[in-house]
Design a protein around this motif. Sequence first.
Motif: not given
Length: 384
Positions: A147-150, A254-255, A257, A283, A315-316
């Motif tokens: 499941e995407p963060y956004y 959008k974000r 991982g 993600t 991205s993280d």
Amino acid sequence: MPGIARRKYDGETIRIHKKLKQPLYLIAEILPYEYDEKLLLSFFMELYPFEWKEIVERCKVFQEKDKFLKSHGKKTRYKSPSPESFFYHIPVVRNILSDNYKKKHKECYVEAERGEKYQHFKQKRSNKIQQKNAQVNSFTDLMQEVEPYYVDVLIVAYHQKGITTEGKIEILKEMGKFICPKTIEFFYKINDAERNNQIRRTAFFHLQKSGHYAKLRKSFKGKKKSYMTETTKFDMTPTDLVARLEKDTIQCKKRFGVFISHSFKDAELVKQVISILNKQGLTCYCDWSSDNDFLKRSLVSDYTKEVLKKRIEQSDKLLFLRTENSMNGTTVNSPWIELELLHCQTLGKPIYCVDLLDDKVTLPYIFVKQDIKNKNISWEVKDE
């Protein structure tokens, strides 16, 4: 309207019954001497898994519709049974399970013939199932199972007042890159309620090609507003994406991982890595899948570089796949990878490395423990 909806539901039920008539009688020919309803169902689930999945998902869809009606103080409309109950009430199933049919089955039964028929039919169905699986896998090959963060941001944006047909198609394309309960539910709702023909069909074909139960709703009756017949080609370029990233659009929300820095020659490895990281709930960003609507290899330019920089910022962390295609010793083989690594260093973000060369070269990256063959990547630092 409720009566019309119910009649459509009943009509579809009858069509499913007719469609399953021949498959069920073929199964009846390979049943053992003694059988019951559970054995018949198990044969059907084994030999016709996609047809069974359609029954399961259809029952769930209409149970959810009734649940929605009830929560709004309205009468339930469909009264959809459980998948097992639906199966047992198919006329052909009831006939096969009748005492008279069982009696005739026993009178004609020959164990040797039954075993041979079963093996032949099982092989034939296995080939059909493999073909269907190949079609579904081909369509879902680049989709991430996470499941995407956004995802909630995309859903809210879709329902904003004033959104264009192009804007809605863009959101459908973004949602279609992920397989999770929220995205599937979203496509079902769009297939049910969206009044624009192109958008509704896009949702329908996404569900159908993904191997899900879906029924294409016909065009809405009555006077059509211009919005309902609007279409868009959505033929985008890197320039279009940069323009979106410079404004307050969904592309800015959008974000990710993990940003995957890699050589395109390692495409299959990238897919494996993304699958592993998805199972960790991460993600991933990969340019040729995450932005495939905008970034085309025939249109590579400075705009492409700007997009990659922005995606790293969103991205993280960055994960570099160090292979013979991406690096030789301490020399990066691709200017694109070099750009990504340098920009990440400039931002002060951590650079992790899956090292498949294992040549003991010293690099300013965090080497992680990995066992790609056994589908494992650990973010623990690899022992020197």
